[in-house]
Design a protein around this motif. Structure first.
Motif, PDB file in Angstrom:
ATOM      1  N   ILE A  25       0.875  -1.166   0.000  1.00 41.69           N
ATOM      2  CA  ILE A  25       0.000   0.000   0.000  1.00 41.69           C
ATOM      3  C   ILE A  25       0.911   1.214   0.000  1.00 41.69           C
ATOM      4  O   ILE A  25       1.965   1.208   0.635  1.00 41.69           O
ATOM      5  N   VAL A  26       0.513   2.261  -0.697  1.00 37.77           N
ATOM      6  CA  VAL A  26       1.347   3.454  -0.798  1.00 37.77           C
ATOM      7  C   VAL A  26       0.556   4.664  -0.314  1.00 37.77           C
ATOM      8  O   VAL A  26      -0.592   4.871  -0.710  1.00 37.77           O
ATOM      9  N   VAL A  27       1.177   5.441   0.554  1.00 36.02           N
ATOM     10  CA  VAL A  27       0.581   6.674   1.048  1.00 36.02           C
ATOM     11  C   VAL A  27       1.156   7.845   0.272  1.00 36.02           C
ATOM     12  O   VAL A  27       2.379   7.998   0.173  1.00 36.02           O
ATOM     13  N   VAL A  28       0.269   8.657  -0.287  1.00 37.12           N
ATOM     14  CA  VAL A  28       0.671   9.897  -0.956  1.00 37.12           C
ATOM     15  C   VAL A  28       0.386  11.041  -0.003  1.00 37.12           C
ATOM     16  O   VAL A  28      -0.770  11.295   0.343  1.00 37.12           O
ATOM     17  N   THR A  29       1.436  11.713   0.440  1.00 37.63           N
ATOM     18  CA  THR A  29       1.288  12.790   1.400  1.00 37.63           C
ATOM     19  C   THR A  29       2.164  13.957   0.975  1.00 37.63           C
ATOM     20  O   THR A  29       3.202  14.239   1.554  1.00 37.63           O
ATOM     21  N   VAL A  30       1.724  14.583  -0.125  1.00 41.18           N
ATOM     22  CA  VAL A  30       2.429  15.716  -0.727  1.00 41.18           C
ATOM     23  C   VAL A  30       1.459  16.888  -0.827  1.00 41.18           C
ATOM     24  O   VAL A  30       0.240  16.690  -0.813  1.00 41.18           O
ATOM     25  N   PRO A  31       1.968  18.110  -0.926  1.00 40.05           N
ATOM     26  CA  PRO A  31       1.050  19.239  -1.127  1.00 40.05           C
ATOM     27  C   PRO A  31       0.195  19.047  -2.373  1.00 40.05           C
ATOM     28  O   PRO A  31       0.674  18.546  -3.400  1.00 40.05           O
ATOM     29  N   LEU A  32      -1.052  19.439  -2.281  1.00 36.63           N
ATOM     30  CA  LEU A  32      -1.975  19.243  -3.400  1.00 36.63           C
ATOM     31  C   LEU A  32      -1.422  19.821  -4.698  1.00 36.63           C
ATOM     32  O   LEU A  32      -1.583  19.220  -5.768  1.00 36.63           O
ATOM     33  N   LYS A  33      -0.766  20.965  -4.622  1.00 28.86           N
ATOM     34  CA  LYS A  33      -0.252  21.603  -5.838  1.00 28.86           C
ATOM     35  C   LYS A  33       0.739  20.718  -6.591  1.00 28.86           C
ATOM     36  O   LYS A  33       0.980  20.931  -7.778  1.00 28.86           O
ATOM     37  N   ASN A  34       1.273  19.694  -5.919  1.00 23.86           N
ATOM     38  CA  ASN A  34       2.260  18.798  -6.529  1.00 23.86           C
ATOM     39  C   ASN A  34       1.690  17.434  -6.904  1.00 23.86           C
ATOM     40  O   ASN A  34       2.451  16.525  -7.233  1.00 23.86           O
ATOM     41  N   TYR A  35       0.374  17.292  -6.868  1.00 22.35           N
ATOM     42  CA  TYR A  35      -0.179  15.942  -7.033  1.00 22.35           C
ATOM     43  C   TYR A  35       0.109  15.345  -8.409  1.00 22.35           C
ATOM     44  O   TYR A  35       0.195  14.121  -8.553  1.00 22.35           O
ATOM     45  N   ARG A  36       0.283  16.182  -9.420  1.00 23.19           N
ATOM     46  CA  ARG A  36       0.569  15.655 -10.760  1.00 23.19           C
ATOM     47  C   ARG A  36       1.981  15.070 -10.871  1.00 23.19           C
ATOM     48  O   ARG A  36       2.297  14.418 -11.865  1.00 23.19           O
TER      49      ARG A  36
ATOM     50  N   ASP B 299      -4.523   8.724   0.258  1.00 19.51           N
ATOM     51  CA  ASP B 299      -4.294  10.149   0.054  1.00 19.51           C
ATOM     52  C   ASP B 299      -4.555  10.893   1.355  1.00 19.51           C
ATOM     53  O   ASP B 299      -5.661  10.881   1.880  1.00 19.51           O
ATOM     54  N   THR B 300      -3.530  11.570   1.877  1.00 21.77           N
ATOM     55  CA  THR B 300      -3.675  12.302   3.137  1.00 21.77           C
ATOM     56  C   THR B 300      -3.915  13.790   2.927  1.00 21.77           C
ATOM     57  O   THR B 300      -4.038  14.535   3.892  1.00 21.77           O
ATOM     58  N   ASN B 301      -3.962  14.230   1.691  1.00 19.61           N
ATOM     59  CA  ASN B 301      -3.827  15.651   1.421  1.00 19.61           C
ATOM     60  C   ASN B 301      -5.115  16.440   1.644  1.00 19.61           C
ATOM     61  O   ASN B 301      -6.214  15.916   1.549  1.00 19.61           O
ATOM     62  N   ASN B 302      -4.920  17.715   1.922  1.00 18.10           N
ATOM     63  CA  ASN B 302      -6.001  18.687   1.996  1.00 18.10           C
ATOM     64  C   ASN B 302      -5.703  19.857   1.072  1.00 18.10           C
ATOM     65  O   ASN B 302      -4.551  20.111   0.714  1.00 18.10           O
ATOM     66  N   TYR B 303      -6.753  20.572   0.734  1.00 13.87           N
ATOM     67  CA  TYR B 303      -6.642  21.765  -0.117  1.00 13.87           C
ATOM     68  C   TYR B 303      -6.492  22.999   0.750  1.00 13.87           C
ATOM     69  O   TYR B 303      -7.394  23.349   1.509  1.00 13.87           O
ATOM     70  N   TYR B 304      -5.331  23.632   0.652  1.00 16.84           N
ATOM     71  CA  TYR B 304      -5.066  24.883   1.340  1.00 16.84           C
ATOM     72  C   TYR B 304      -4.723  25.933   0.277  1.00 16.84           C
ATOM     73  O   TYR B 304      -3.596  25.963  -0.224  1.00 16.84           O
ATOM     74  N   PRO B 305      -5.674  26.783  -0.102  1.00 18.44           N
ATOM     75  CA  PRO B 305      -5.424  27.728  -1.197  1.00 18.44           C
ATOM     76  C   PRO B 305      -4.207  28.615  -0.990  1.00 18.44           C
ATOM     77  O   PRO B 305      -3.509  28.953  -1.954  1.00 18.44           O
ATOM     78  N   ASP B 306      -3.913  28.998   0.246  1.00 14.79           N
ATOM     79  CA  ASP B 306      -2.749  29.850   0.494  1.00 14.79           C
ATOM     80  C   ASP B 306      -1.453  29.149   0.102  1.00 14.79           C
ATOM     81  O   ASP B 306      -0.481  29.805  -0.291  1.00 14.79           O
ATOM     82  N   ARG B 307      -1.434  27.838   0.217  1.00 13.28           N
ATOM     83  CA  ARG B 307      -0.261  27.047  -0.147  1.00 13.28           C
ATOM     84  C   ARG B 307      -0.322  26.549  -1.579  1.00 13.28           C
ATOM     85  O   ARG B 307       0.689  26.555  -2.298  1.00 13.28           O
ATOM     86  N   ASP B 308      -1.494  26.111  -1.995  1.00  9.62           N
ATOM     87  CA  ASP B 308      -1.639  25.370  -3.247  1.00  9.62           C
ATOM     88  C   ASP B 308      -2.054  26.217  -4.436  1.00  9.62           C
ATOM     89  O   ASP B 308      -2.012  25.740  -5.574  1.00  9.62           O
ATOM     90  N   GLY B 309      -2.468  27.468  -4.192  1.00  8.18           N
ATOM     91  CA  GLY B 309      -3.104  28.231  -5.257  1.00  8.18           C
ATOM     92  C   GLY B 309      -4.567  27.852  -5.360  1.00  8.18           C
ATOM     93  O   GLY B 309      -5.056  26.969  -4.646  1.00  8.18           O
ATOM     94  N   THR B 310      -5.269  28.496  -6.249  1.00  9.03           N
ATOM     95  CA  THR B 310      -6.713  28.294  -6.366  1.00  9.03           C
ATOM     96  C   THR B 310      -7.029  27.203  -7.387  1.00  9.03           C
ATOM     97  O   THR B 310      -6.545  27.242  -8.511  1.00  9.03           O
ATOM     98  N   PHE B 311      -7.848  26.260  -6.966  1.00 10.16           N
ATOM     99  CA  PHE B 311      -8.391  25.229  -7.846  1.00 10.16           C
ATOM    100  C   PHE B 311      -9.888  25.495  -7.972  1.00 10.16           C
ATOM    101  O   PHE B 311     -10.644  25.226  -7.027  1.00 10.16           O
ATOM    102  N   PRO B 312     -10.348  26.028  -9.106  1.00 10.38           N
ATOM    103  CA  PRO B 312     -11.769  26.402  -9.214  1.00 10.38           C
ATOM    104  C   PRO B 312     -12.724  25.260  -8.912  1.00 10.38           C
ATOM    105  O   PRO B 312     -13.773  25.473  -8.281  1.00 10.38           O
TER     106      PRO B 312
ATOM    107  N   ARG C 117     -16.240  15.859   3.738  1.00 11.76           N
ATOM    108  CA  ARG C 117     -16.760  15.887   5.106  1.00 11.76           C
ATOM    109  C   ARG C 117     -15.667  15.846   6.173  1.00 11.76           C
ATOM    110  O   ARG C 117     -15.925  16.152   7.348  1.00 11.76           O
ATOM    111  N   SER C 118     -14.453  15.447   5.791  1.00 10.37           N
ATOM    112  CA  SER C 118     -13.350  15.403   6.757  1.00 10.37           C
ATOM    113  C   SER C 118     -12.269  16.430   6.447  1.00 10.37           C
ATOM    114  O   SER C 118     -11.189  16.389   7.031  1.00 10.37           O
ATOM    115  N   GLN C 119     -12.549  17.341   5.543  1.00 10.88           N
ATOM    116  CA  GLN C 119     -11.548  18.306   5.110  1.00 10.88           C
ATOM    117  C   GLN C 119     -11.522  19.527   6.044  1.00 10.88           C
ATOM    118  O   GLN C 119     -12.346  19.645   6.940  1.00 10.88           O
ATOM    119  N   PRO C 120     -10.558  20.430   5.854  1.00  9.57           N
ATOM    120  CA  PRO C 120     -10.471  21.615   6.715  1.00  9.57           C
ATOM    121  C   PRO C 120     -11.788  22.391   6.783  1.00  9.57           C
ATOM    122  O   PRO C 120     -12.572  22.415   5.828  1.00  9.57           O
TER     123      PRO C 120
END
Length: 225
Positions: A63-74, A88-101, A185-188
């Motif tokens: 099993i593989v855990v991906v725990t990188v900033p959302l902006k780097n998911y690609r 996937d452990t990641n959350n969306y933080y616009p201040d860090r990741d930029g805006t994802f419409p 439902r479990s996000q910030p």
């Protein structure tokens, strides 16, 4: 499973590596800066751990855990994760990741973005709603009266079962949110994010406090968009 692969070895990744080694699993850790930068972590973890590239960690993990900033998911490698359960452990933080419409308007979730990037993998959302010191502190053996629960979400039932088995090995019960589309439902900024696992608020300033499955279910049910 015997080996946990980690793509990203920061606060959450490092904590999961420690829990995995303590539970008797082998771990392969990686980050974006190269294996040599993980020498200190590997030395701390001991003989069950080794550092590798992200591609190598992806290939090595059952099993593989991906725990990188959302902006780097690609940047997450696709081919070595084919057919695998990816947590996937990641959350969306616009201040860090930029805006994802599409995340701003709620038409999709961050884990659905990762699932689209990894079309041959089975993505399960977990470990995203708990502060990493609390994640380290609250692990308990199966059946312990003060065991905490963590949410999971995914589109594949077998993948969620495998993820739940991993969580059990690491010291946690599981609450199934449903599909990846429900993982918001479990996000910030939801009731299940951080607060249930802390003795007081704000959660990042206070010690851990156990949160059983019923408490987490109630927090998830209270989430609003």
């Amino acid at each position: 499973m015997t080996t946990l692969g980690l793509i990203g070895s920061g606060n959450i990744g490092g904590t999961l590596a420690r829990l995995a080694v303590a539970a008797g699993l082998d771990v392969v850790v990686s980050n974006s800066r190269g294996p040599e930068t993980l020498a200190e972590l590997v030395a701390e973890l001991g003989p069950r751990a080794r550092a590798a590239t992200a591609v190598e960690a992806a290939a090595a993990g059952d099993i593989v855990v991906v725990t990188v900033p959302l902006k780097n998911y690609r940047q997450v490698p696709v081919q070595p994760l084919a057919g695998k359960v990816v947590i996937d452990t990641n959350n969306y933080y616009p201040d860090r990741d930029g805006t994802f419409p599409e995340l701003e308007d709620g038409t999709t979730t961050s884990s659905e973005l990762l699932q689209r990037h990894l079309p041959t993998s089975k993505v399960v959302k977990s470990f995203n709603n708990i502060f990493y010191p609390h994640l380290a502190a609250l692990a308990r053996p199966s059946g312990a009266p003060d065991r905490s629960a963590l949410p999971i979400a995914g589109d594949d039932a077998d993948a969620k079962k495998a993820a739940a088995e991993l969580l059990d090995t690491l010291g946690y019960d599981t609450v199934d949110i449903g599909s990846l589309n429900e993982s918001w439902r479990s996000q910030p900024n939801t009731p299940a994010y951080g607060d249930p696992y802390a003795a007081d608020l704000p959660f990042w300033e206070h010690p851990a406090a156990p949160a059983a499955a019923d408490k987490i279910r109630a927090a998830l049910a209270a989430a609003q968009r």
